[in-house]
Design a protein around this motif. Structure first.
Motif, mmCIF file in Angstrom:
data_model
loop_
_atom_site.group_PDB
_atom_site.id
_atom_site.type_symbol
_atom_site.label_atom_id
_atom_site.label_comp_id
_atom_site.label_asym_id
_atom_site.label_seq_id
_atom_site.Cartn_x
_atom_site.Cartn_y
_atom_site.Cartn_z
ATOM 1 N N GLY A 325 5.274 -7.227 -10.453
ATOM 2 C CA GLY A 325 4.295 -7.643 -9.460
ATOM 3 C C GLY A 325 4.938 -7.898 -8.115
ATOM 4 O O GLY A 325 4.391 -7.545 -7.061
ATOM 5 N N ALA A 326 6.110 -8.506 -8.124
ATOM 6 C CA ALA A 326 6.830 -8.790 -6.882
ATOM 7 C C ALA A 326 7.188 -7.506 -6.148
ATOM 8 O O ALA A 326 7.185 -7.460 -4.910
ATOM 9 C CB ALA A 326 8.085 -9.600 -7.183
ATOM 10 N N ALA A 327 7.512 -6.455 -6.909
ATOM 11 C CA ALA A 327 7.853 -5.174 -6.286
ATOM 12 C C ALA A 327 6.656 -4.611 -5.512
ATOM 13 O O ALA A 327 6.805 -4.049 -4.426
ATOM 14 C CB ALA A 327 8.309 -4.183 -7.355
ATOM 15 N N VAL A 328 5.458 -4.790 -6.082
ATOM 16 C CA VAL A 328 4.241 -4.336 -5.397
ATOM 17 C C VAL A 328 4.041 -5.128 -4.109
ATOM 18 O O VAL A 328 3.745 -4.572 -3.045
ATOM 19 C CB VAL A 328 3.013 -4.498 -6.319
ATOM 20 C CG1 VAL A 328 1.723 -4.180 -5.549
ATOM 21 C CG2 VAL A 328 3.127 -3.593 -7.536
ATOM 22 N N GLN A 329 4.211 -6.447 -4.196
ATOM 23 C CA GLN A 329 4.033 -7.309 -3.017
ATOM 24 C C GLN A 329 5.064 -6.970 -1.943
ATOM 25 O O GLN A 329 4.748 -6.932 -0.745
ATOM 26 C CB GLN A 329 4.141 -8.769 -3.450
ATOM 27 C CG GLN A 329 3.043 -9.193 -4.414
ATOM 28 C CD GLN A 329 3.509 -10.225 -5.429
ATOM 29 O OE1 GLN A 329 4.480 -10.950 -5.197
ATOM 30 N NE2 GLN A 329 2.824 -10.304 -6.562
ATOM 31 N N GLN A 330 6.304 -6.736 -2.366
ATOM 32 C CA GLN A 330 7.359 -6.396 -1.413
ATOM 33 C C GLN A 330 7.068 -5.056 -0.742
ATOM 34 O O GLN A 330 7.251 -4.903 0.480
ATOM 35 C CB GLN A 330 8.704 -6.338 -2.133
ATOM 36 C CG GLN A 330 9.881 -6.101 -1.204
ATOM 37 C CD GLN A 330 11.190 -6.059 -1.967
ATOM 38 O OE1 GLN A 330 11.252 -5.618 -3.113
ATOM 39 N NE2 GLN A 330 12.264 -6.516 -1.334
ATOM 40 N N TYR A 331 6.598 -4.101 -1.520
ATOM 41 C CA TYR A 331 6.256 -2.787 -0.967
ATOM 42 C C TYR A 331 5.169 -2.913 0.096
ATOM 43 O O TYR A 331 5.277 -2.351 1.195
ATOM 44 C CB TYR A 331 5.799 -1.863 -2.091
ATOM 45 C CG TYR A 331 5.065 -0.627 -1.609
ATOM 46 C CD1 TYR A 331 5.728 0.376 -0.911
ATOM 47 C CD2 TYR A 331 3.695 -0.485 -1.847
ATOM 48 C CE1 TYR A 331 5.046 1.503 -0.464
ATOM 49 C CE2 TYR A 331 3.014 0.638 -1.395
ATOM 50 C CZ TYR A 331 3.688 1.627 -0.707
ATOM 51 O OH TYR A 331 3.013 2.733 -0.257
ATOM 52 N N ARG A 332 4.134 -3.680 -0.208
ATOM 53 C CA ARG A 332 3.038 -3.846 0.750
ATOM 54 C C ARG A 332 3.513 -4.552 2.015
ATOM 55 O O ARG A 332 3.110 -4.203 3.134
ATOM 56 C CB ARG A 332 1.886 -4.612 0.105
ATOM 57 C CG ARG A 332 1.207 -3.849 -1.022
ATOM 58 C CD ARG A 332 -0.081 -4.494 -1.444
ATOM 59 N NE ARG A 332 -0.731 -3.746 -2.511
ATOM 60 C CZ ARG A 332 -1.962 -3.984 -2.949
ATOM 61 N NH1 ARG A 332 -2.678 -4.941 -2.382
ATOM 62 N NH2 ARG A 332 -2.484 -3.278 -3.923
ATOM 63 N N ALA A 333 4.350 -5.559 1.856
ATOM 64 C CA ALA A 333 4.883 -6.273 3.016
ATOM 65 C C ALA A 333 5.735 -5.351 3.874
ATOM 66 O O ALA A 333 5.677 -5.389 5.111
ATOM 67 C CB ALA A 333 5.697 -7.477 2.552
ATOM 68 N N GLN A 334 6.536 -4.496 3.231
ATOM 69 C CA GLN A 334 7.378 -3.556 3.970
ATOM 70 C C GLN A 334 6.527 -2.542 4.748
ATOM 71 O O GLN A 334 6.883 -2.151 5.867
ATOM 72 C CB GLN A 334 8.317 -2.830 3.009
ATOM 73 C CG GLN A 334 9.430 -3.720 2.460
ATOM 74 C CD GLN A 334 10.238 -3.015 1.380
ATOM 75 O OE1 GLN A 334 9.810 -2.020 0.802
ATOM 76 N NE2 GLN A 334 11.428 -3.545 1.098
ATOM 77 N N MET A 335 5.420 -2.142 4.145
ATOM 78 C CA MET A 335 4.532 -1.207 4.831
ATOM 79 C C MET A 335 3.949 -1.842 6.093
ATOM 80 O O MET A 335 3.822 -1.197 7.139
ATOM 81 C CB MET A 335 3.397 -0.785 3.890
ATOM 82 C CG MET A 335 3.850 0.118 2.758
ATOM 83 S SD MET A 335 4.421 1.739 3.346
ATOM 84 C CE MET A 335 2.876 2.466 3.869
ATOM 85 N N ILE A 336 3.591 -3.123 6.015
ATOM 86 C CA ILE A 336 3.058 -3.828 7.180
ATOM 87 C C ILE A 336 4.135 -3.957 8.262
ATOM 88 O O ILE A 336 3.888 -3.743 9.452
ATOM 89 C CB ILE A 336 2.527 -5.212 6.763
ATOM 90 C CG1 ILE A 336 1.298 -5.054 5.867
ATOM 91 C CG2 ILE A 336 2.180 -6.047 8.000
ATOM 92 C CD1 ILE A 336 0.803 -6.344 5.253
#
Length: 589
Positions: A325-336
């Protein structure tokens, strides 16, 4: 991600807690009555439990038009009348049988509530642990997301900013949300500390920015509060009572008009309340989206929603709190983050260009062929390629005739069905195969109204001041225009200062009246839906006109596809006039 790394959902986010949130204070008896139905009674985020679906839905709807919190609404309007029938008006006039029936109901309700308080709900009745082991195995170990779609909950959220609701929650297409109405709720009430109800983001609390921020927002709210009553009387003067209106419906509709017009003063920092109903897969997406946002309030809210859902369905939401789950959150944050970096590279000058309010950017060029091909493919007797070839051979007149016959079916063999009735006969799903992309330049309040609808594709940028503000004509011509304009102009300095620090934080001070850009891609099905639903007499004039123009533009581009669409015409400047009368008539029945 190493094993000792703190996961995003476990981060210390207390600095972003909405300190301006003031929980309801309940007596010992009230807490006893409420405890079984909510995961907590004093936090901004809570989950409803042990309630029938109809009650939860009705409660959420009533909540959107009430000044009270959801738990208070439930207590006063649903529980209290059952457990204290003798205190209700008219008790003395009831006959003996009716009193006896009410007292028997009281005993049954109190018995049920007592059982839930003593036994902790239904978990001790059903084999809940067995179900949790099943979900943990299949959802977390094997990743069968469809399982998480089988569990759903209603979450109440209070005291957070309207900005937080837009960026974190309303962008999820498969969640149903109902928020506190700016038409029926007066936002001029103050907190117990004497300040108006707005969020001070944790990023600027205790910094040099806090004082100027607070002053600018206080001025917006003070202008709103001081203008509501005299502006309502002003509206009554220019739109006098009709012969077919009672005093009650007259006041209700004119006050709604005043709230509609003056909401342009409300900033996105305004505290609001809303309820979300979603399955756990959607809640996981909501939480991941919130945890990836650059401003702390959103991340705090994501964490709070997770914690409350974890108390009622840990096996269905636990993946949020895993490295996966953290990997998904990190990916989304990196995209922003990358979006911001890329934006600086292609950034143009900030001069304001002359822009159309509503512009069609693109549309499906062979929409008729795509719709007819999809419609016949659903019939199932031929392959898609064969159907497409046949449709391509048809003349324009033949396609027009086919669409006309198809759309005639909406009226069930009749004719001249009113818009209010025919809109329930939605067009065939094949109309979802043609798309129309719009760029809107609209007020922030109208953006909020449009954005919460579950369109297939939409996008916004950070709320800003660069496109200026607009107001209703009645406001412009009113004796209050000077102070309203001064309040709207007064946010510019603090906005500029905050934008240099962090563009995500400067959004808080942007009032609803400032125009924002909104990208919408609508299918033909959605154009029908919005063109017929949101152009009626209940829509705000500005909002209705936006939807009316989009529908009209699509109809000009593809007249055969939209030949059956009935676009409502503006019927005066008091959008709730007929509705207020109808409500009063129903109350008399």
């Amino acid at each position: 991600m190493t094993s000792n790394t703190t996961l995003p959902v476990q981060a210390d986010l207390q600095a972003y807690y909405p300190v301006s949130f003031e929980p309801d204070v309940f007596t010992k008896e009230e807490r006893f009555l409420l405890n079984p139905f909510f995961t907590n009674l004093d936090k901004p985020v809570f989950v409803l439990q042990n309630l029938p679906t109809e009650i939860a839905a009705a409660l959420a709807s009533r909540y959107s038009r009430s000044m009270w919190g959801l738990r208070r609404v439930f207590l006063k309007e649903y529980i209290w009348p059952l457990v204290h029938p003798e205190l209700l008006p008219g008790w003395e006039s009831l006959d003996i049988a009716s009193r006896k029936s009410s007292l028997e109901t009281k005993d049954e309700v109190l018995g049920f509530i007592t059982y839930l308080n003593e036994h902790g709900g239904l978990e001790h009745v059903a084999d809940i642990q067995r179900a949790r082991k099943f979900f943990e195995k299949w959802l977390n170990q094997y990743g069968d997301d469809s399982i998480a779609e089988l569990g759903s909950y209603l979450v109440g959220i209070e005291g957070v900013s309207m900005l937080c609701s837009i960026w974190g929650v309303e962008s999820i297409p498969y969640a149903s949300l109902i928020a506190k109405s700016t038409r029926y709720v007066n936002f001029s009430d103050k907190r117990t500390d004497g300040e108006y109800k707005f969020i001070i983001p944790g990023e600027i609390r205790g910094t040099k920015y806090e004082e100027s921020y607070t002053k600018a927002l206080h001025n917006l709210f003070a202008t709103y509060a001081n203008t509501i009553s005299p502006y309502t009387e002003y509206v009554k003067g220019i739109y006098p009572k009709g012969d077919d209106e009672s005093d009650t419906s007259f006041h209700a509709s004119r006050q709604a008009k005043a709230f509609d017009d003056l909401r342009e003063l409300l900033p996105f920092a305004t505290q609001t309340s809303f309820a979300i109903h979603a399955n756990m897969r959607s809640f996981e997406a909501i939480i991941n989206n919130l945890l990836a946002q650059p401003f702390g309030e959103a991340r705090w809210l994501g964490q709070a929603i997770f914690e409350e859902l974890h108390t009622v369905a840990p096996s269905l939401i636990s993946r949020v709190n895993t490295p996966r789950g953290a990997a998904v959150q990190q990916y989304r944050a990196q995209m922003i983050t990358y979006k911001g970096k890329l934006g600086k590279k292609v950034k143009t000058n900030n001069g304001v260009l002359e822009k159309e309010r509503i512009r069609l950017l693109d549309y499906t060029k062979d929409a008729e062929k795509k719709i007819l091909s999809a419609y016949l493919f659903h019939e199932g007797t031929s392959g898609y390629d064969e159907i497409t070839q046949s449709i391509n051979k048809l003349s324009a007149e033949e396609r027009k005739k086919m669409l006309k016959e198809l759309l005639k079916l909406r009226s069930n063999g009749g004719s001249n069905m009113p818009r209010e009735a025919i809109r329930f006969n939605t067009v065939e799903d094949a109309f979802k195969h043609a798309h129309y992309s719009f760029l809107l330049l609209i007020r922030g309040g109208d953006l909020r109204d449009l954005y919460r609808h579950r369109y297939a594709d939409k996008a916004i940028s950070c709320m800003n001041l660069r496109n200026g503000y607009t107001l209703e004509n009645e406001v412009i011509k009113s004796p209050f225009i000077k102070q309203i304009s001064q309040a709207l102009e007064g946010v510019k300095k603090v906005y500029d200062d905050l934008e240099k620090k962090d563009p995500s934080i400067s959004q808080y001070v942007v009032p609803f009246g400032y125009r924002q850009e909104l990208y919408l891609q609508l299918s033909a099905w959605e154009v029908y839906w919005i063109g017929e639903l949101r152009t009626g007499t209940q829509a705000r004039p500005e909002y209705g006109e936006i939807c009316r123009q989009m529908a009209s533009i699509a109809k000009r581009v593809d007249p055969n596809i939209f030949s059956a669409m009935i676009i409502g015409e503006e019927e005066g400047r008091i959008p709730r006039r007929k509705y207020a009368k109808k409500l009063e008539e129903k109350a008399k029945e």
